[in-house]
Enzyme design. Structure first.
Site, mmCIF file in Angstrom:
data_model
loop_
_atom_site.group_PDB
_atom_site.id
_atom_site.type_symbol
_atom_site.label_atom_id
_atom_site.label_comp_id
_atom_site.label_asym_id
_atom_site.label_seq_id
_atom_site.Cartn_x
_atom_site.Cartn_y
_atom_site.Cartn_z
ATOM 1 C CB SER A 146 -0.856 0.025 1.279
ATOM 2 O OG SER A 146 -1.400 1.325 1.491
ATOM 3 C CE1 TYR A 159 -2.823 0.004 4.855
ATOM 4 C CE2 TYR A 159 -3.875 -2.094 5.369
ATOM 5 C CZ TYR A 159 -3.516 -1.126 4.456
ATOM 6 O OH TYR A 159 -3.823 -1.284 3.120
HETATM 7 N N1 LIG Z 1 -8.709 -1.065 -1.529
HETATM 8 C C1 LIG Z 1 -7.735 -0.198 -1.355
HETATM 9 O O1 LIG Z 1 -7.914 1.020 -1.485
HETATM 10 C C2 LIG Z 1 -6.372 -0.667 -0.954
HETATM 11 C C3 LIG Z 1 -6.106 -1.994 -0.636
HETATM 12 N N2 LIG Z 1 -4.822 -2.361 -0.325
HETATM 13 C C4 LIG Z 1 -4.494 -3.737 -0.018
HETATM 14 O O2 LIG Z 1 -5.011 -4.571 -1.031
HETATM 15 C C5 LIG Z 1 -5.318 -5.860 -0.485
HETATM 16 C C6 LIG Z 1 -6.737 -6.239 -0.852
HETATM 17 O O3 LIG Z 1 -7.578 -5.216 -0.360
HETATM 18 P P1 LIG Z 1 -9.095 -5.054 -0.886
HETATM 19 O O4 LIG Z 1 -9.284 -5.765 -2.160
HETATM 20 O O5 LIG Z 1 -9.403 -3.602 -0.795
HETATM 21 O O6 LIG Z 1 -9.860 -5.827 0.281
HETATM 22 P P2 LIG Z 1 -11.339 -6.427 0.354
HETATM 23 O O7 LIG Z 1 -11.720 -6.363 1.784
HETATM 24 O O8 LIG Z 1 -12.204 -5.824 -0.684
HETATM 25 O O9 LIG Z 1 -11.095 -7.979 -0.036
HETATM 26 C C7 LIG Z 1 -10.300 -8.715 0.820
HETATM 27 C C8 LIG Z 1 -10.223 -10.130 0.310
HETATM 28 O O10 LIG Z 1 -9.403 -10.872 1.173
HETATM 29 C C9 LIG Z 1 -10.160 -11.864 1.861
HETATM 30 N N3 LIG Z 1 -9.691 -11.869 3.247
HETATM 31 C C10 LIG Z 1 -9.767 -10.861 4.147
HETATM 32 N N4 LIG Z 1 -9.196 -11.239 5.312
HETATM 33 C C11 LIG Z 1 -8.774 -12.516 5.129
HETATM 34 C C12 LIG Z 1 -8.123 -13.470 5.948
HETATM 35 N N5 LIG Z 1 -7.794 -13.186 7.203
HETATM 36 N N6 LIG Z 1 -7.834 -14.673 5.428
HETATM 37 C C13 LIG Z 1 -8.157 -14.973 4.146
HETATM 38 N N7 LIG Z 1 -8.757 -14.107 3.296
HETATM 39 C C14 LIG Z 1 -9.058 -12.899 3.801
HETATM 40 C C15 LIG Z 1 -11.618 -11.466 1.700
HETATM 41 O O11 LIG Z 1 -12.495 -12.584 1.684
HETATM 42 P P3 LIG Z 1 -13.074 -13.195 3.073
HETATM 43 O O12 LIG Z 1 -13.581 -12.050 3.886
HETATM 44 O O13 LIG Z 1 -14.135 -14.148 2.627
HETATM 45 O O14 LIG Z 1 -11.921 -13.890 3.723
HETATM 46 C C16 LIG Z 1 -11.565 -10.842 0.308
HETATM 47 O O15 LIG Z 1 -11.515 -11.848 -0.678
HETATM 48 C C17 LIG Z 1 -5.065 -5.735 1.018
HETATM 49 O O16 LIG Z 1 -3.794 -6.259 1.326
HETATM 50 C C18 LIG Z 1 -5.075 -4.240 1.264
HETATM 51 O O17 LIG Z 1 -4.271 -3.867 2.371
HETATM 52 C C19 LIG Z 1 -3.786 -1.465 -0.288
HETATM 53 C C20 LIG Z 1 -4.027 -0.145 -0.576
HETATM 54 C C21 LIG Z 1 -5.321 0.340 -0.910
HETATM 55 C C1 LIG Z 2 -4.510 3.258 0.931
HETATM 56 C C2 LIG Z 2 -4.518 2.531 2.248
HETATM 57 O O1 LIG Z 2 -4.016 1.249 2.139
HETATM 58 C C3 LIG Z 2 -5.891 2.552 2.817
HETATM 59 O O2 LIG Z 2 -5.746 2.652 4.235
HETATM 60 C C4 LIG Z 2 -6.758 2.011 4.840
HETATM 61 O O3 LIG Z 2 -6.955 1.929 6.044
HETATM 62 C C5 LIG Z 2 -7.581 1.298 3.915
HETATM 63 O O4 LIG Z 2 -7.748 0.056 4.514
HETATM 64 C C6 LIG Z 2 -6.769 1.337 2.623
HETATM 65 O O5 LIG Z 2 -6.062 0.141 2.570
#
Ligand SMILES: NC(=O)C1=CN([C@@H]2O[C@H](COP(=O)(O)OP(=O)(O)OC[C@H]3O[C@@H](n4cnc5c(N)ncnc54)[C@H](OP(=O)(O)O)[C@@H]3O)[C@@H](O)[C@H]2O)C=CC1
Ligand SMILES: C[C@H](O)[C@@H]1OC(=O)[C@H](O)[C@@H]1O
Length: 256
Positions: A146, A159
């Protein structure tokens, strides 16, 4: 015209968090690029739904219902599911979460949840995948970090620590595993509308704050990130390792 070096034909990709948001976009893009997918998440119905969608694209898909905090369960299920002659060619450590507490308020329980989900799972799943990749003298690992791993955000110190650690882990294992032709890179997103950010992005003033820090003056679309993930998983990126590619609308270069 599809550049052959971008193809993922006959590759097997394991993707954590492959049922929603960024992980789902990557899983579908990888399947369209020719890969079979190990779909990993906690919610059984969602996992099986995505398996079905990938099979409708003509690819094989393998359901793994587990919490990445219990990464051994993921390893055990993969070992039981995958045919003997196959092994993971691509690992995407995508699953991640945040508990948005201030540094003065964050609890040890919150720390453990964030650190085990975002950091510990990514390392030990990488270690597992890399053992087979070393035997094959080939492999691709993509870690989802991120911008919070690069600059300070107001959404939580723990985080941000885990995302900085992901970027450092990417460099260290890229160094160790480069001789085995295992390429390890990271992607650092800014804000993309997903279930993780849904509540935050309902706040108009918060979104305006984001846009003021974003030269491209808009949020990202997960489809814009999937292409970079295909590139980093393909032969087109074979001389790139240890890097973090920020997909952020210019946010990390915005000084003032
Ligand atoms: N969206 C954004 O703006 C940003 C996201 N990110 C990073 O991108 C990645 C994905 O984020 P995003 O797509 O937004 O997240 P979402 O919450 O939309 O999706 C998360 C996915 O991961 C699964 N998941 C969550 N926790 C667990 C767990 N403990 N074990 C297994 N599976 C898990 C969820 O399914 P289920 O709940 O069924 O397990 C789901 O498939 C993360 O690492 C996040 O930090 C980084 C920067 C910005
Ligand atoms: C952009 C960052 O990752 C942003 O910060 C948060 O707390 C959200 O979960 C997004 O991941």
């Amino acid at each position: 015209m599809w550049l052959p070096s971008f193809s993922l034909e006959d590759k097997l990709a394991a993707i954590t968090g492959a049922t929603k948001g960024i992980g789902y976009a990557i899983a579908m893009a990888y399947a369209e690029a020719g890969a079979d997918i190990i779909v990993i998440a906690r919610t059984k119905d969602d996992v099986h739904q995505v398996v079905k969608e990938i099979e409708q694209l003509g690819r094989k898909a393998y359901p793994v219902v587990a919490d990445v905090k219990d990464y051994q369960s993921i390893i055990d299920q993969i070992e039981a599911l995958i045919p003997q002659e196959k092994s993971i060619n691509i690992l995407v450590n995508n699953a991640g979460m945040n508990i948005r507490s201030t540094a003065l308020e964050v609890t040890e329980a919150e720390w453990e949840t964030i650190v085990q989900t975002n950091m510990r799972s990514a390392f030990f799943l990488s270690q597992y995948a890399a053992k087979a990749m070393k035997d094959n003298q080939s492999g691709k690992i993509i870690n989802i970090s991120s911008v919070a791993g690069e600059v300070a955000l107001r959404t939580g110190v723990v985080y941000g620590m885990t995302k900085s650690a992901i970027q450092q882990m990417t460099k260290n294992v890229a160094l160790e595993w480069g001789p085995y032709n295992i390429h390890v890179n990271a992607i650092g997103p800014w804000y993309f509308p997903t279930s993780l950010t849904e509540e935050l992005l309902k706040d108009e003033s918060y979104v305006n704050d984001i846009l003021r820090r974003t030269p491209m003056n808009r949020l990202g679309d997960v489809k814009e990130l999937a292409g970079a993930a295909v590139f980093l998983a393909s032969e087109a990126s074979n001389y790139i390792t240890g890097q973090t590619l920020f997909i952020d609308g210019g946010m990390t270069i915005y000084g003032f």
